[in-house]
Design a protein around this motif. Structure first.
Motif, PDB file in Angstrom:
ATOM      1  N   ASN A   1       2.034  58.654  -2.811  1.00 55.51           N
ATOM      2  CA  ASN A   1       1.120  58.377  -3.932  1.00 55.51           C
ATOM      3  C   ASN A   1       1.525  59.088  -5.220  1.00 55.51           C
ATOM      4  O   ASN A   1       0.675  59.336  -6.095  1.00 55.51           O
ATOM      5  CB  ASN A   1      -0.326  58.753  -3.582  1.00 55.51           C
ATOM      6  CG  ASN A   1      -0.966  57.755  -2.625  1.00 55.51           C
ATOM      7  OD1 ASN A   1      -0.464  56.652  -2.444  1.00 55.51           O
ATOM      8  ND2 ASN A   1      -2.078  58.140  -2.007  1.00 55.51           N
ATOM      9  N   LYS A   2       2.794  59.429  -5.371  1.00 57.49           N
ATOM     10  CA  LYS A   2       3.286  60.060  -6.588  1.00 57.49           C
ATOM     11  C   LYS A   2       4.202  59.084  -7.319  1.00 57.49           C
ATOM     12  O   LYS A   2       4.973  58.357  -6.703  1.00 57.49           O
ATOM     13  CB  LYS A   2       4.061  61.342  -6.258  1.00 57.49           C
ATOM     14  CG  LYS A   2       3.211  62.433  -5.618  1.00 57.49           C
ATOM     15  CD  LYS A   2       4.058  63.657  -5.300  1.00 57.49           C
ATOM     16  CE  LYS A   2       3.212  64.739  -4.654  1.00 57.49           C
ATOM     17  NZ  LYS A   2       4.022  65.942  -4.298  1.00 57.49           N
ATOM     18  N   VAL A   3       4.106  59.090  -8.652  1.00 56.89           N
ATOM     19  CA  VAL A   3       4.980  58.231  -9.453  1.00 56.89           C
ATOM     20  C   VAL A   3       6.371  58.841  -9.463  1.00 56.89           C
ATOM     21  O   VAL A   3       6.552  60.000  -9.845  1.00 56.89           O
ATOM     22  CB  VAL A   3       4.437  58.086 -10.887  1.00 56.89           C
ATOM     23  CG1 VAL A   3       5.411  57.288 -11.742  1.00 56.89           C
ATOM     24  CG2 VAL A   3       3.066  57.423 -10.865  1.00 56.89           C
ATOM     25  N   ASP A   4       7.347  58.070  -9.040  1.00 55.57           N
ATOM     26  CA  ASP A   4       8.731  58.543  -8.934  1.00 55.57           C
ATOM     27  C   ASP A   4       9.613  57.599  -9.738  1.00 55.57           C
ATOM     28  O   ASP A   4       9.560  56.378  -9.562  1.00 55.57           O
ATOM     29  CB  ASP A   4       9.158  58.545  -7.461  1.00 55.57           C
ATOM     30  CG  ASP A   4      10.456  59.301  -7.225  1.00 55.57           C
ATOM     31  OD1 ASP A   4      11.348  59.238  -8.102  1.00 55.57           O
ATOM     32  OD2 ASP A   4      10.581  59.933  -6.164  1.00 55.57           O
ATOM     33  N   ARG A   5      10.432  58.130 -10.607  1.00 56.49           N
ATOM     34  CA  ARG A   5      11.262  57.279 -11.461  1.00 56.49           C
ATOM     35  C   ARG A   5      12.388  56.608 -10.682  1.00 56.49           C
ATOM     36  O   ARG A   5      12.953  55.614 -11.118  1.00 56.49           O
ATOM     37  CB  ARG A   5      11.840  58.075 -12.624  1.00 56.49           C
ATOM     38  CG  ARG A   5      12.765  59.207 -12.221  1.00 56.49           C
ATOM     39  CD  ARG A   5      13.354  59.885 -13.440  1.00 56.49           C
ATOM     40  NE  ARG A   5      14.189  58.968 -14.216  1.00 56.49           N
ATOM     41  CZ  ARG A   5      14.864  59.338 -15.304  1.00 56.49           C
ATOM     42  NH1 ARG A   5      14.795  60.581 -15.748  1.00 56.49           N
ATOM     43  NH2 ARG A   5      15.605  58.457 -15.942  1.00 56.49           N
TER      44      ARG A   5
END
Length: 253
Positions: free
Chosen positions: A127-131
């Motif tokens: 649930n983390k935004v990862d590039r």
């Protein structure tokens, strides 16, 4: 050995819908009818046991071949009906969902649209935004010429199973099927904007498109624009410069 082809035709002709147990009984009865009569003495009992074992072997082998023949004979195709929540009346709905895809402004975008289910399942996640990820957005109609009433609405889709068909094909610039083909649905050819970064796929969107209600906000994402002809290397006639193209999704046995 029993003529397997004749046996399979006999059983299959009695209907492919016959349950496996019923098919096995039909095969067993057929095999028994082919056996010569056995005398009721001591040697006859042994012979009957041998015949019984042979019948069991023949039945199991015939069942194996029957299942193989049934898989070959029963033909089905799966296709996505873009822009609709339901399938045509003669097709079975596998699932109804939302169209998703890459963002139209992203140069590293995936080309294919997806028909995402309404009941997603998950594996490992954080649930983390990862590039360092591929991305999936929703999809919108960009239909500002005609179909203006659905422009900027989100796009639904339906995955459909068509029975008794072996192939399905999208025919651009056709709204009817060629002889020997069956129409699944017809619509308009759509794709992304020619000047946006993302590559897209030509997609046949239903001629009477549905929308996802409550989704009339311009958030972009994977976009569906009408496709029109450009004369030059494209022969005109029969094509017409600036005219929007239709499409037909057709299947055949």
């Amino acid at each position: 050995m029993i003529p397997i082809l004749i046996l399979l035709l006999l059983v299959y002709d009695s209907r492919a819908e016959t349950e496996s147990k019923g098919s096995k009984n039909v095969i067993h009865d057929y095999i028994r009818e082919q056996q010569p009569p056995v005398q009721a003495d001591h040697h006859g009992e042994a012979q009957k046991r041998q015949l019984g074992n042979a019948m069991l072997h023949d039945t199991e082998e015939a069942m194996r071949l029957l299942k193989l023949a049934t898989r070959i004979a029963i033909k089905n195709v799966v296709y996505t009906r873009w822009g609709k929540k339901t399938c045509p009346s003669k097709a079975e709905l596998v699932h109804s969902g939302f169209v998703g895809g890459s963002h139209s402004y992203h140069s590293g975008a995936a080309v294919e649209p997806l028909c995402l289910p309404r009941d997603p399942e998950w594996g490992l996640y954080n649930n983390k935004v990862d590039r360092y990820r591929g991305l999936v957005y929703g999809a919108e109609y960009e239909t500002n010429s005609f179909f203006r009433h659905i422009s900027n609405h989100d796009v639904p889709c339906a995955v459909c199973l068509s029975h008794g068909r072996s192939v399905v094909e999208v025919f651009p610039a056709r709204k009817t099927c060629y002889k020997g083909w069956n129409l699944e649905y017809s619509g308009y050819l759509m794709a992304g904007h020619w000047d946006y970064h993302a590559g897209t796929k030509y997609t046949c969107v239903d001629k009477i498109p549905d929308i996802i209600y409550g989704s009339h906000s311009n958030k972009n994402g994977y976009l569906f624009h009408h496709v029109e002809a450009r004369c030059g290397s494209l022969k005109c006639p029969p094509y017409v410069h600036g005219r929007e193209l239709v499409c037909a999704v057709c299947s055949r046995a």
